[in-house]
Write an enzyme that holds these catalytic residues in place. Structure first.
Site, PDB file in Angstrom:
ATOM      1  N   ASP A 194     -21.196  18.739  -0.022  1.00 59.75           N
ATOM      2  CA  ASP A 194     -22.420  18.764  -0.818  1.00 59.75           C
ATOM      3  C   ASP A 194     -23.144  20.059  -0.454  1.00 59.75           C
ATOM      4  OD1 ASP A 194     -25.003  18.564  -1.702  1.00 59.75           O
ATOM      5  OD2 ASP A 194     -25.379  16.581  -0.843  1.00 59.75           O
TER       6      ASP A 194
ATOM      7  N   LYS B 119     -31.923  24.408  -7.290  1.00 60.72           N
ATOM      8  CA  LYS B 119     -32.257  24.774  -5.901  1.00 60.72           C
ATOM      9  C   LYS B 119     -31.865  26.215  -5.604  1.00 60.72           C
ATOM     10  CE  LYS B 119     -31.521  19.991  -4.540  1.00 60.72           C
ATOM     11  NZ  LYS B 119     -32.782  19.426  -4.054  1.00 60.72           N
TER      12      LYS B 119
ATOM     13  N   HIS C 279     -27.685  12.844   2.045  1.00 62.45           N
ATOM     14  CA  HIS C 279     -28.622  12.550   0.947  1.00 62.45           C
ATOM     15  C   HIS C 279     -28.110  11.304   0.206  1.00 62.45           C
ATOM     16  CE1 HIS C 279     -30.594  13.224  -2.987  1.00 62.45           C
ATOM     17  NE2 HIS C 279     -31.414  14.054  -2.374  1.00 62.45           N
TER      18      HIS C 279
HETATM   19  N1  PMP Z   1     -27.679  16.674  -1.809  1.00 61.96           N
HETATM   20  C1  PMP Z   1     -28.602  17.354  -1.144  1.00 61.96           C
HETATM   21  C2  PMP Z   1     -28.309  17.823   0.249  1.00 61.96           C
HETATM   22  C3  PMP Z   1     -29.833  17.627  -1.741  1.00 61.96           C
HETATM   23  O1  PMP Z   1     -30.764  18.306  -1.070  1.00 61.96           O
HETATM   24  C4  PMP Z   1     -30.072  17.161  -3.059  1.00 61.96           C
HETATM   25  C5  PMP Z   1     -31.402  17.393  -3.735  1.00 61.96           C
HETATM   26  N2  PMP Z   1     -32.500  17.016  -2.939  1.00 61.96           N
HETATM   27  C6  PMP Z   1     -29.059  16.477  -3.722  1.00 61.96           C
HETATM   28  C7  PMP Z   1     -27.872  16.261  -3.074  1.00 61.96           C
HETATM   29  C8  PMP Z   1     -29.214  16.002  -5.122  1.00 61.96           C
HETATM   30  O2  PMP Z   1     -29.370  17.081  -5.988  1.00 61.96           O
HETATM   31  P1  PMP Z   1     -29.815  16.855  -7.490  1.00 61.96           P
HETATM   32  O3  PMP Z   1     -30.999  15.945  -7.456  1.00 61.96           O
HETATM   33  O4  PMP Z   1     -30.151  18.221  -7.993  1.00 61.96           O
HETATM   34  O5  PMP Z   1     -28.640  16.246  -8.207  1.00 61.96           O
END
Ligand code: PMP
Length: 407
Positions: free
Chosen positions: A202, A228, A125
């Site tokens: 992560d 999440k 990500h």
């Molecule tokens: N890493 C992964 C694998 C994610 O799915 C996400 C959210 N889509 C994030 C990091 C970032 O999370 P956040 O936007 O809640 O900080």
């Protein structure tokens, strides 16, 4: 239409999911169950006060509740001590804290030198890419990218051949938010440690869908976002091994993170307070606590089995829809990405929405992965405890319609 009879189909706990709406975007953010909503309403409507400062009873009670949330989060991921849990805004902030605080700060023993290396993977990500690029640019460190296997897992055999003594940090997704592929985290930890590097995982997409035990995984840092995990936005967890956190200088300065302040010099609080400058997201922590109670009452093993069944059913159903191409491994965790020949994923998403099916379409904050797959977007269905077979059927019906419309 047959309605799922799975014991885990907890739709009735979720007031924001109207009947007939197939919510298949949990990987972006999960809907909230009644106990989480109630905990947040109670936090603001009955028990609200600041933490760590007030001398009055209400504040002392709220401080206890806030710290109970920290202990709950620690136990939830198998952390040996609540002091190893730092509350952050979310996974993004947690990764930035580690990148800037441990590896990009000259006062840290982990400060990167020119020629030091950072290992990421092709499926990360943007939250687990961009902070490292910023640190690499500042320090002169270099980034390496572990490739993927044909079915979309991080190729640890290849990574093993790429790791060198110059690698200081390996930062990988425990579960891919696009492909649902699950990392062999224990092996990744052994590989990282074998060259003297630290491992950050992560865990955004892992904690909502499988039991996580950071001690058993052998990682050094673990991050996740509450939203999440059926909890509120604006709150998340950075877990770090105590000796690592103790060696890290503060990231942001302000109230609550200090020991003593004077214009002659300031000393800092020990972790985790050192990393929590300012008034924290008090009620967010209460919501996170309720969310952890909620998923643990169901059982993470049961959730994993439920989502595995939904993934299997979805992949089987989509295989029979014309021109659908499935991405990611067969045993993906709770997430199915797909494309359709000649149809942009945004059009898939829009047509599905007309049939009350909510999916995500786009690059999913993983543009390097899209480039690797040779596409600029996918459609993605992702599952939670409220989904059942009826949602898979609604998705398949919607895709038949997409297929008819686009010929
Ligand atoms: N890493 C992964 C694998 C994610 O799915 C996400 C959210 N889509 C994030 C990091 C970032 O999370 P956040 O936007 O809640 O900080």
């Amino acid at each position: 239409m047959p309605v799922s009879t799975r014991p885990l189909d907890r739709l009735s706990d979720f007031p924001a999911i109207p009947e007939g709406w197939a919510y298949l975007d949990t990987a972006a953010t999960a809907q909230k169950p009644r106990p989480v909503i109630d905990a947040i309403a109670r936090g603001y409507g009955e028990t609200y006060a600041t933490v760590h400062r007030g001398v009055y009873q209400r504040s002392a009670d709220m401080t206890r509740a806030y710290e109970a949330g920290r202990a709950r989060a620690a136990a939830f991921i198998g952390a040996p001590s609540a002091d190893e849990v730092v509350f952050v805004r979310g996974a993004t902030e947690g990764i930035n804290l580690v990148a800037h605080g441990a590896f990009g700060n000259g006062d840290s023993p982990y400060f990167l030198r020119p020629g030091d290396r950072i290992m990421l993977s092709m499926l990360e990500h943007h939250s687990n890419i961009v902070p490292w690029q910023m640190i690499a640019e500042r320090t002169g460190a270099e980034i390496d990218v572990a490739p993927l296997t044909g079915d979309g897992r991080i190729d640890l055999d290849a990574m093993a051949g790429m790791l060198t003594e110059r690698h200081r940090i390996v930062a990988l997704a425990h579960v891919s938010n696009v492909l649902g592929s699950v990392l062999d985290a224990r092996r990744a930890a052994d590989l990282a440690h074998g060259v003297g590097a630290l491992l950050l995982l992560d865990g955004c997409q892992a904690v909502p869908r499988m039991p996580v035990d950071v001690a058993a995984l052998g990682c050094d840092f673990y991050v996740f976002s509450a939203h999440k995990l059926y909890g509120p936005t604006g709150i998340g967890v950075l877990w770090g091994r105590s000796e690592l956190l103790a060696a890290m200088p503060p990231w942001q300065g302000g109230g609550a993170m200090i020991d003593k302040v004077s214009f002659d010099g300031t000393s800092y609080a020990p972790p985790p307070g050192r990393f929590e400058a300012g008034t924290p997201h008090i009620v967010g922590v209460l919501g996170l606590h309720a969310a952890i109670d909620y998923v643990e009452a169901i059982g993470l093993d049961a959730i994993a089995a439920h989502e595995a069944a939904l993934v299997r059913e979805t992949r089987d159903a989509l295989r029979s829809v014309n021109s659908v191409r499935l991405h990611g491994p067969e045993d993906a965790a709770g997430i199915v990405s797909f494309t359709m020949e000649g149809v942009h994923p945004h059009d898939i998403g829009t047509i599905l929405d007309e049939g009350k099916v909510a999916i995500r379409a786009g690059h999913h904050c993983a543009q390097p992965l899209m480039a690797h797959l040779g596409i600029d977007a996918t459609a993605r269905a992702s599952f939670g405890v409220y989904n059942g077979r009826r949602d898979v059927e609604a998705l398949a019906r919607g895709l038949e319609r997409v297929s008819r419309i686009f010929g």
